[in-house]
Write an enzyme that holds these catalytic residues in place. Structure first.
Site, short mmCIF file in Angstrom:
data_model
loop_
_atom_site.label_atom_id
_atom_site.label_comp_id
_atom_site.label_asym_id
_atom_site.label_seq_id
_atom_site.Cartn_x
_atom_site.Cartn_y
_atom_site.Cartn_z
N TYR A 141 -6.03 4.79 -3.81
CA TYR A 141 -5.00 3.80 -3.53
C TYR A 141 -5.21 2.58 -4.43
CZ TYR A 141 -8.47 1.15 -0.78
OH TYR A 141 -9.57 0.44 -0.37
N CYS A 142 -4.12 1.84 -4.66
CA CYS A 142 -4.16 0.59 -5.41
C CYS A 142 -3.04 -0.30 -4.87
CB CYS A 142 -4.04 0.81 -6.91
SG CYS A 142 -2.51 1.63 -7.43
N THR A 143 -2.71 -1.37 -5.56
CA THR A 143 -1.75 -2.34 -5.05
C THR A 143 -0.35 -1.77 -4.90
OG1 THR A 143 -3.02 -4.06 -6.15
CG2 THR A 143 -0.83 -4.66 -5.36
#
Length: 622
Positions: A207-209
């Site tokens: 996951y990331c922003t």
């Protein structure tokens, strides 16, 4: 569009990306220039042949109109995830300048995100990215993880920078979470390379922003082959997850964002960050406090903030750095935003706030530092003179550092064949051979390789050559490699760091050995590229690792190039040992030299420019 004027006149931020083949970049560039300007949108638009990456701000009505116009202009964007959020306008001009919302910057770039700080042998195919999981699927996977058998080996991988994770991250019971703790996204691929075994054979949830960093990072992991197939990514990133689970779900804390909002959180977001100085609960980056050394954002509570204070981030502390151990650099208002050119490869998901310069330390130099290795029977000062024209042509992008090789070789004097001279009486006599030059006019000569039976030079007097000059003598000079490698390790330790190595003739052969052993020498000799001029390969065990996976530039004479010392085919054979995906070949007609006229100098600049851009970007950001 809504007819509710008060609502649509609110300020908003729009973020979106889309990896898709763009058939005509120029047409798309024209559209963005016209559309964004007419709607008074400010921010950054990055276009490439592989897609788009956009972060813009403006009135909500204008942002909605932009989305509609984009969909009407091309069917390529019908599946794009447009993240539109209402928010307050930037508090002042300084804040707007820091997040890039004082102007409209539209550029065509090679990469939408910079996956690596050094050119990769082969960029991962975006089509090989991990499978998308919706926010609900992602949540369900975490929810059921503790109910499944341990052999499923689920691991949660955060693809963001360390300072982002310090104010918010996912946490699920019985799920291993990996935080790479990188300063910037371009360090992520190196972390994967170093810790690949931790991920092999596991189900990886990334996951990331907003999602874009996971696209390339997951593709990079999957490119590792067997054991790295099961990679999944949170579609839409943390932002879409928090929209689906307003109470935060398994995400604890706040989501760091790269605009003037700084962070956003669920309705019940907790504070998980702590002040760097006093360790009290704190998660507000609005003061833009930064590490004195690397310029990374650090959390410093209001009570601990001081205009004259100097902060050292946790990564620099681990490296043993402390306040007072070096001259510190104070922020300068004139440096609050990066030069526009520095944003070429930044994404809306990796866009950073302003950075101040870090001083004159060689590791932060805006030029490339290149270590130069001279040829056989030369020395540093002589090679510096021979490459003066090259250094002048590259003075804006490169700094050359010259050193002597470790093996001192004797002065060789070739006794000329006596020349018969007719006498008055018709008889012939021979003129005596001329004596060698005076020793005081001679500088010491050195080499990287010597003959296996070489016993060293006394350095006292000339040595008469056994016979005529042998143009193939370099093939017999195969001894002394270990001494030269040890010598270079000391040079790197005492005079480094260096971005690359340039070798000429025998120096190129030495450079080839070093690049072939790059992985083995990691930590002792770190460099990003090599330049091999009139090079050749020696048959040594150190060279038995073809193909050599190091970015390389090969410069040598063509078949008619009049290089009487190193044949064209010999240099070609050396170039063939390198991975073709990361090597560049420049053939010239100038003899046994490094050419400095067009078009050759232009090709040299183009090769070095790839690494200079990465270095400028790194230094500006960190």
């Amino acid at each position: 569009m809504s007819d509710d004027k008060p609502a649509t006149d609110q300020y908003g931020v729009l973020l979106y990306y889309n990896y898709v083949d763009i058939p005509n970049l120029d047409d798309l560039l024209t559209f963005y220039r016209s559309n964004c300007s007419s709607l008074s949108l400010l921010g950054r638009v990055r276009l490439s042949s592989h897609g788009v990456n956009v972060t813009v701000g403006g009135n909500l009505s204008s942002l909605e109109r932009h989305i509609e116009d984009l969909k009407a202009n091309s069917t390529l964007f019908h599946g794009t995830d447009f993240k539109l959020a209402t928010c307050h306008q930037p508090l002042n001009d300084d804040v707007a300048k820091e997040c890039g919302f004082t102007s409209l910057s539209i550029r065509i770039v090679k990469e939408l995100v910079t996956l690596s700080s050094h050119p990769l042998l082969k960029s991962p195919e975006i089509s090989n990215a991990g499978r998308h999981l919706s926010a609900l699927e992602f949540h369900s996977t975490l929810h059921n993880a503790n109910k499944e058998s341990p052999e499923n080996s689920l691991v949660l991988l955060d693809a963001r920078n360390l300072y982002e994770t310090r104010i918010g991250k996912f946490h699920a019971p019985n799920v291993e979470t990996l935080d790479p703790q990188v300063r910037q996204y371009s360090d992520f691929s190196s972390w994967i390379d170093d810790r690949g075994e931790q991920l092999k054979g596991k189900n990886i949830l990334m996951y990331c922003t907003g999602g874009i960093r996971c696209e390339m990072a997951s593709a990079y992991i999957r490119s590792k082959g067997a054991g790295f197939e099961n990679v999944f990514q949170l579609f839409g990133g943390i932002q879409r997850y928090l929209e689906q689970f307003p109470d935060g779900g398994y995400f604890k804390g706040k989501n760091f964002v790269f605009d003037h909002r700084i962070s956003v959180g669920g309705s019940d977001a907790s504070t998980i960050g702590t002040c760097l100085m006093c360790q009290c609960s704190f998660d507000d980056y609005s003061s833009r406090c930064r590490c004195t050394y690397c310029r990374m954002l650090v959390l410093v509570c209001h009570s601990c903030q001081n205009e004259s204070a100097q902060y050292v981030c946790e990564l620099c502390q681990k490296q043993g750095k402390a306040v007072g151990s070096k001259q510190l650099i104070e922020n300068d208002d004139s440096e609050k935003s990066l030069p526009d050119v520095e944003f070429q490869n930044l994404s809306s998901d990796t866009m950073l706030l302003s950075q101040a310069p870090r001083g004159d330390d060689v590791s932060t130099s805006r030029k490339l530092r290149i270590l130069c290795l001279h040829g056989f029977r030369q020395n540093a000062s002589g090679f510096k003179g021979r490459t003066a024209s090259l250094a002048k042509k590259l003075k804006k992008i490169a700094e050359f550092v010259f050193i002597d090789a470790p093996h001192e070789v004797p002065f060789i004097y070739q006794t000329p064949v006596p020349v018969p001279v007719p006498q008055v009486n018709g008889a012939l006599s021979s003129l005596p051979a001329s004596p060698p030059p005076p020793m005081e006019n001679c500088k010491k000569k050195f080499s990287w390789f010597v003959a296996p039976n070489f016993e060293g030079s006394s350095g006292v007097e000339w040595k008469v050559a056994d016979g005529p000059f042998d143009p193939l003598q370099y093939q017999q000079q195969t001894g002394g490699c270990d001494i030269s490698i040890s010598h270079l390790e000391n040079v790197f330790s005492q005079e480094g760091p260096f971005d690359g190595i340039l070798g000429f003739s025998q120096g190129a052969a030495m450079t080839a050995v070093i690049s072939a052993q790059q992985e083995k020498l990691k930590g002792k000799m770190d460099f990003k590229f090599v330049v091999l001029c009139s090079g050749f390969a020696l048959h040594l065990k150190e060279m038995e690792c073809s193909p050599i996976k190091c970015p390389s530039l090969h410069i040598f004479g063509n078949e008619h190039g009049q290089d009487r010392q190193i044949a064209n085919q010999t240099s070609k054979e050396l170039a063939s040992l390198y991975d073709s995906g990361c090597s560049v070949i420049v053939e010239h007609d100038c003899g046994h030299i490094i050419p400095t006229r067009s078009p050759y100098i232009d090709e040299i600049k183009a090769f070095l420019g790839r690494f200079l851009l990465v270095k400028k970007l790194y230094n500006a950001l960190w």
